[in-house]
Design a protein around this motif. Structure first.
Motif, PDB file in Angstrom:
ATOM      1  N   ALA A 144     -22.056  65.667   0.498  1.00 56.04           N
ATOM      2  CA  ALA A 144     -23.178  65.950  -0.405  1.00 56.04           C
ATOM      3  C   ALA A 144     -22.978  67.247  -1.183  1.00 56.04           C
ATOM      4  O   ALA A 144     -23.302  67.320  -2.367  1.00 56.04           O
ATOM      5  CB  ALA A 144     -24.487  66.016   0.391  1.00 56.04           C
ATOM      6  N   ARG A 145     -22.400  68.258  -0.537  1.00 58.36           N
ATOM      7  CA  ARG A 145     -22.277  69.537  -1.244  1.00 58.36           C
ATOM      8  C   ARG A 145     -20.890  69.738  -1.846  1.00 58.36           C
ATOM      9  O   ARG A 145     -20.596  70.805  -2.394  1.00 58.36           O
ATOM     10  CB  ARG A 145     -22.653  70.710  -0.328  1.00 58.36           C
ATOM     11  CG  ARG A 145     -21.802  70.912   0.863  1.00 58.36           C
ATOM     12  CD  ARG A 145     -21.938  72.330   1.452  1.00 58.36           C
ATOM     13  NE  ARG A 145     -20.804  72.517   2.323  1.00 58.36           N
ATOM     14  CZ  ARG A 145     -20.820  72.329   3.637  1.00 58.36           C
ATOM     15  NH1 ARG A 145     -21.929  72.000   4.241  1.00 58.36           N
ATOM     16  NH2 ARG A 145     -19.734  72.487   4.352  1.00 58.36           N
TER      17      ARG A 145
ATOM     18  N   SER B 231     -17.830  69.644  -4.460  1.00 61.53           N
ATOM     19  CA  SER B 231     -17.790  69.804  -5.920  1.00 61.53           C
ATOM     20  C   SER B 231     -17.689  68.437  -6.607  1.00 61.53           C
ATOM     21  O   SER B 231     -16.973  67.548  -6.136  1.00 61.53           O
ATOM     22  CB  SER B 231     -16.587  70.660  -6.297  1.00 61.53           C
ATOM     23  OG  SER B 231     -16.245  70.435  -7.652  1.00 61.53           O
ATOM     24  N   VAL B 232     -18.414  68.281  -7.704  1.00 58.27           N
ATOM     25  CA  VAL B 232     -18.337  67.022  -8.452  1.00 58.27           C
ATOM     26  C   VAL B 232     -16.969  66.835  -9.097  1.00 58.27           C
ATOM     27  O   VAL B 232     -16.628  65.735  -9.526  1.00 58.27           O
ATOM     28  CB  VAL B 232     -19.434  66.907  -9.545  1.00 58.27           C
ATOM     29  CG1 VAL B 232     -20.800  66.722  -8.918  1.00 58.27           C
ATOM     30  CG2 VAL B 232     -19.409  68.115 -10.469  1.00 58.27           C
TER      31      VAL B 232
ATOM     32  N   THR C  29     -13.005  64.113  -1.593  1.00 58.09           N
ATOM     33  CA  THR C  29     -14.271  64.452  -0.942  1.00 58.09           C
ATOM     34  C   THR C  29     -14.280  63.996   0.510  1.00 58.09           C
ATOM     35  O   THR C  29     -14.676  64.740   1.420  1.00 58.09           O
ATOM     36  CB  THR C  29     -15.434  63.787  -1.705  1.00 58.09           C
ATOM     37  OG1 THR C  29     -15.337  64.150  -3.078  1.00 58.09           O
ATOM     38  CG2 THR C  29     -16.772  64.236  -1.160  1.00 58.09           C
TER      39      THR C  29
ATOM     40  N   LEU D  52     -21.144  59.062  -0.462  1.00 59.47           N
ATOM     41  CA  LEU D  52     -20.362  58.954  -1.706  1.00 59.47           C
ATOM     42  C   LEU D  52     -21.192  58.270  -2.797  1.00 59.47           C
ATOM     43  O   LEU D  52     -21.164  58.684  -3.965  1.00 59.47           O
ATOM     44  CB  LEU D  52     -19.077  58.143  -1.475  1.00 59.47           C
ATOM     45  CG  LEU D  52     -17.924  58.843  -0.763  1.00 59.47           C
ATOM     46  CD1 LEU D  52     -16.803  57.838  -0.489  1.00 59.47           C
ATOM     47  CD2 LEU D  52     -17.395  60.024  -1.570  1.00 59.47           C
TER      48      LEU D  52
ATOM     49  N   GLN E 116     -24.348  58.302  -3.142  1.00 58.10           N
ATOM     50  CA  GLN E 116     -25.357  59.258  -3.634  1.00 58.10           C
ATOM     51  C   GLN E 116     -24.773  60.223  -4.670  1.00 58.10           C
ATOM     52  O   GLN E 116     -25.505  60.764  -5.494  1.00 58.10           O
ATOM     53  CB  GLN E 116     -25.935  60.046  -2.463  1.00 58.10           C
ATOM     54  CG  GLN E 116     -26.801  59.174  -1.567  1.00 58.10           C
ATOM     55  CD  GLN E 116     -28.031  59.895  -1.085  1.00 58.10           C
ATOM     56  OE1 GLN E 116     -27.960  61.067  -0.730  1.00 58.10           O
ATOM     57  NE2 GLN E 116     -29.175  59.216  -1.093  1.00 58.10           N
ATOM     58  N   ARG E 117     -23.443  60.450  -4.593  1.00 58.09           N
ATOM     59  CA  ARG E 117     -22.781  61.287  -5.595  1.00 58.09           C
ATOM     60  C   ARG E 117     -22.406  60.475  -6.834  1.00 58.09           C
ATOM     61  O   ARG E 117     -21.794  60.983  -7.765  1.00 58.09           O
ATOM     62  CB  ARG E 117     -21.479  61.869  -5.058  1.00 58.09           C
ATOM     63  CG  ARG E 117     -21.588  62.871  -3.966  1.00 58.09           C
ATOM     64  CD  ARG E 117     -20.193  63.172  -3.455  1.00 58.09           C
ATOM     65  NE  ARG E 117     -19.534  64.226  -4.194  1.00 58.09           N
ATOM     66  CZ  ARG E 117     -18.389  64.099  -4.857  1.00 58.09           C
ATOM     67  NH1 ARG E 117     -17.781  62.944  -4.920  1.00 58.09           N
ATOM     68  NH2 ARG E 117     -17.862  65.130  -5.474  1.00 58.09           N
TER      69      ARG E 117
ATOM     70  N   THR F 206     -20.484  57.445  -6.737  1.00 59.78           N
ATOM     71  CA  THR F 206     -19.337  56.535  -6.587  1.00 59.78           C
ATOM     72  C   THR F 206     -19.867  55.108  -6.443  1.00 59.78           C
ATOM     73  O   THR F 206     -20.844  54.881  -5.742  1.00 59.78           O
ATOM     74  CB  THR F 206     -18.506  56.914  -5.340  1.00 59.78           C
ATOM     75  OG1 THR F 206     -18.193  58.301  -5.409  1.00 59.78           O
ATOM     76  CG2 THR F 206     -17.228  56.094  -5.253  1.00 59.78           C
TER      77      THR F 206
END
Lengths: 173, 173
Positions: A55-56, A58-59, A66, A117, A119-120, A122
């Motif tokens: 979750a934290r 880097s994008v 990740t 993932l 939630q980011r 993907t």
């Protein structure tokens, strides 16, 4: 874990476990549903570490980077408890029903990584594959770590090496 | 499988299952330890297919190519029983204890692939990682297959595509 190693997992009673840990039985049962759960509460905590690390992250990192970072974080935490984790693994290896629960916990790590993932941003198929392959790498590295007596081979290093191996083995020509 | 779908896995009795299959209960128990085992005897047969495919694979193939060929073979056999496999999966998804046994069967596929690769001369660490990653690919492809209603997406094609995806995702720069 001391008691499981000394008298065996079947023989150890909750009463004895609680005594050894300086707790009442009642307090034991406030924390654990049964004596099997003593072996798996750590897996749940590590699952939260995985989720938080994803979750934290880097994008700028790819999904694979990740998941690698999250599993390296967990590997570092397990390395800090090297002897405890190894004692625990000895108990699990001796009991097929504990091995099944261990497999279920690893499957739930994979689900947690997939969800984190997504939630980011993907997409599901890529998230799922990355998580499943990441857990496969972790499991393989973990077995290598259990099999080695050399403290220079840290779990973190083995996880990192095994991700590299996967990339080499499965590279498309 | 029909009966499990009609009355539910818990409700179906061995007596009813045997009747539906035109067997006596005694014959049933000669083949299956219990009604759960009805769902998993196929996994054991497929495991033998995996082992045989690896064993007779050309020595010119790499370990990854060998495992890919074995899992494609199994995917083809499952595709032939598309509706049966899907009904079975519905039953398993509804019952956590069946999911745990399913995980154990997949872990045993991975062990079997590892052993079969080692018999061809692949070193243990590479054999193990190839098998674990192969099973991760298969599991992901299988989920994609279960999720799709399009009969054009065969399990074989999805397994093949997912191996390609893994190669791309984990490629080292």
């Amino acid at each position: 874990m001391e008691l499981y190693a000394e008298v065996g997992f079947e023989q150890a009673t909750v009463k004895e476990i609680a005594q050894r840990a300086g707790l009442t039985e009642r307090t034991f049962f406030r924390h654990f549903a049964d004596k099997r759960e003593v072996l798996f509460s750590g897996s749940r905590q590590l699952q939260e570490v995985l989720e938080q690390t994803v979750a934290r992250g880097s994008v700028a990192l790819s999904p694979v980077e990740t998941v690698t970072a999250a599993l390296l974080e967990v590997a570092g935490l397990m390395e800090e408890r090297r002897e405890l984790v190894r004692k625990r693994q000895t108990v699990i290896t001796l009991h097929p029903e504990l091995q099944e629960r261990e497999l279920a916990k690893l499957a739930s790590w994979s689900q947690a990584l997939t969800g984190a993932l997504m939630q980011r941003g993907t997409a599901q198929p890529e998230a799922r594959l990355t998580a499943e392959a990441g857990v496969a790498v972790f499991r393989t590295a973990f077995e290598r770590w259990i099999a080695t007596a050399d403290p220079q081979h840290t779990l973190r290093q083995l996880v990192s090496d095994t991700f590299d191996d996967l990339g080499k083995l499965f590279a498309r020509p």
